[in-house]
Write an enzyme that holds these catalytic residues in place. Structure first.
Site, PDB file in Angstrom:
ATOM      1  CB  VAL A  11      -5.604 -16.855  -0.252  1.00 44.66           C
ATOM      2  CG1 VAL A  11      -6.550 -16.551  -0.097  1.00 44.66           C
ATOM      3  CG2 VAL A  11      -5.254 -16.814  -2.001  1.00 44.66           C
ATOM      4  CG  ASP A  30      -4.500 -26.075   8.047  1.00 44.98           C
ATOM      5  OD1 ASP A  30      -4.452 -26.406   8.059  1.00 44.98           O
ATOM      6  OD2 ASP A  30      -4.554 -25.130   6.910  1.00 44.98           O
ATOM      7  NE  ARG A 153       0.842  -7.761  -7.880  1.00 42.37           N
ATOM      8  CZ  ARG A 153       1.351  -6.417  -7.667  1.00 42.37           C
ATOM      9  NH1 ARG A 153       2.019  -6.118  -8.539  1.00 42.37           N
ATOM     10  NH2 ARG A 153       1.216  -5.718  -6.929  1.00 42.37           N
ATOM     11  N   GLY A 256       4.267 -18.768 -14.978  1.00 44.01           N
ATOM     12  CA  GLY A 256       3.501 -20.338 -13.956  1.00 44.01           C
ATOM     13  C   GLY A 256       2.954 -19.801 -12.668  1.00 44.01           C
ATOM     14  CB  CYS A 259      -3.504 -17.634  -9.571  1.00 39.68           C
ATOM     15  SG  CYS A 259      -2.842 -17.758  -7.984  1.00 39.68           S
TER      16      CYS A 259
END
Length: 456
Positions: A11, A30, A153, A256, A259
């Site tokens: 994301v 990160d 998605r 699967g 999410c």
């Protein structure tokens, strides 16, 4: 704007790259030093079509950069976007440890007026906790918290961002709403404004509903198999009703990914904590778990109920095409089931090979689909990659020991499979056996020759 995106998972990375693509200055943060090093060199650690090229072009334009220091990312930022993972705990609830750690770190170097936006999928009440965690660390409340859940998605995440169907923004002030509206203005999308709790519920409710549609059509498919109906035509018939819609009515071996499984479990826990006992969503999970193993049952039927020593080709390991993600993929249940049956399995996936080595230790992997199906007693189709849809049926039949195909994704036309001489069992459609047709053709040929000789 200047945006600080915290977390370079699926994301965070896709969102950060897309925000920079529409003109914002984005710094992605990160703690994983090796990942930041790779990203700074233009290497993308996930497979998502188009992402690597878009990342490179925006880095070259000076709009996108990466760092391990949150203080550098927050310097001069208009907004901080939390996009860290919320993995499921053993009881199914969302683990908020990463969100809490990030919130407290934001509090240690926050600037006045900053808008903190949570994009991670989180349970109801999390954003108010984020506000408290930040305030406890910085000692003031001169900042704002907002919720903006993602609806990406895998495999189409860039299009889902740049051409998003809607944006849900949970806010508590006019200033936060104005910033989020400005942020989404280039996307020209419908914006739903609500409070924090509604925005947090939106992602769980959306994914639970979509998961429900999938499990519903799979249950319908199982009934179709018993009564001789065809679920593909049935899904088309009911999907044309605008109240139902045609999306997510494709029968198969279940959902699967990162999410649906995680979010349905978390939604159940949210309801329990609120004092409500959900009925539909737990049933959706049970149907999905059972649906994964239907291909093994079909395989046993085709091969005489004994798979010991049988050579099985498993095509597809990722949970869906156009991604290398194997989280909660059907293959993770199917392969161990074949192992318990003492079958010899060879698997192939166009992208997810490295992930499979880690997720399924000991699995035998092929370099091509042709190598996987060589001398196979049966072929299992688990992921509907275009590569598999384009398989030459004559070549497939020539390579296999037995022309048996169990299709968990309904990729082929049963009539065509029968015509090419395959035993073909899919989901929610009648089984066809082209082998019997070939036997009849040979019988007719032999009888014809006999008649000619008998009649002089």
């Amino acid at each position: 704007m200047k945006l600080c995106v915290i977390g370079t998972g699926y994301v965070g990375l896709v969102s950060g790259v897309c925000y920079s693509h529409i003109g914002h200055e984005v710094v992605c943060v990160d703690r994983d030093q090796e990942k930041i090093k790779r990203l700074s060199q233009g290497e993308v650690p996930i497979f998502e079509p188009g992402l690597e090229d878009m990342l490179a072009s925006n880095m070259a334009a000076g709009r996108l950069s990466f760092t391990i220091r949150l203080s550098d990312g927050l310097a001069g930022a208009d907004a901080a976007i939390i996009a860290v993972g919320t993995p499921a705990r053993a009881d199914g609830s969302a683990n908020l440890d990463y969100v809490e750690a990030v919130a407290k770190e934001i509090g240690s170097c926050i600037t006045a007026g900053l808008v903190v936006i949570t994009k991670s999928t989180v349970p109801v009440g999390t954003n108010r906790k984020v506000k408290n965690w930040i305030a406890e660390t910085c000692g003031h409340e001169d900042f704002e918290v907002a919720s903006c859940p993602e609806f990406l998605r895998e495999g189409t995440a860039i299009a889902d961002t740049l051409e998003m169907e809607r944006a849900v923004i949970g806010v508590e002030s006019v200033n936060a709403e104005r910033l989020l509206r400005d942020l989404h203005k280039p996307f020209q999308t419908t914006i739903v404004t609500c409070n924090l709790e509604t925005a947090e519920m939106a992602k769980y409710a959306a994914n639970a509903f979509l998961a429900t549609k999938i499990s519903f059509i799979n249950e319908v498919a199982n009934v179709c198999e018993q009564v001789g109906a065809d679920v593909t035509s049935l899904a088309e018939a009911i999907g044309l009703d605008h109240r139902i819609g045609r999306h997510f009515l494709k029968a198969g071996i279940g959902y699967g990914g990162s999410c649906f499984p995680k979010d349905t479990q978390a939604f159940i826990r949210v309801a329990q904590q609120a004092g409500y006992d959900l009925q539909i969503v737990p049933a959706v999970e049970r149907v999905n778990a059972a649906q994964r193993l239907t291909v093994v049952h079909k395989l046993k039927t085709a091969l005489g109920h004994n798979l010991a020593g049988k050579q099985i080709a498993m095509l597809g390991l990722a949970f869906k095409p156009n991604t290398d993600d194997m989280r909660a993929a059907p293959a993770l249940d199917v392969y161990p089931a074949l192992e318990r049956e003492q079958a010899n399995t060879v698997a192939f996936d166009p992208i997810a090979t490295e992930q499979a080595k880690a997720a399924l230790p000991g699995i035998q992997l092929a370099n091509t689909w042709q190598q996987a199906v060589k001398d196979a007693d049966a072929v299992l189709l688990l992921t509907d990659w275009e590569t598999f849809k384009d398989i030459s049926l004559p070549e497939l039949k020539k390579l296999t020991k037995q022309p048996i195909v169990i299709d968990g994704r309904n990729m082929f036309d049963p009539k065509e499979m029968e015509m090419h001489g395959f035993y073909y069992d899919s989901v929610g459609r009648p089984v066809v056996d082209g082998r019997l047709e070939r036997i009849r053709e040979w019988e007719d040929l032999v009888l014809g020759v006999y008649d000619r000789f008998a009649n002089g």
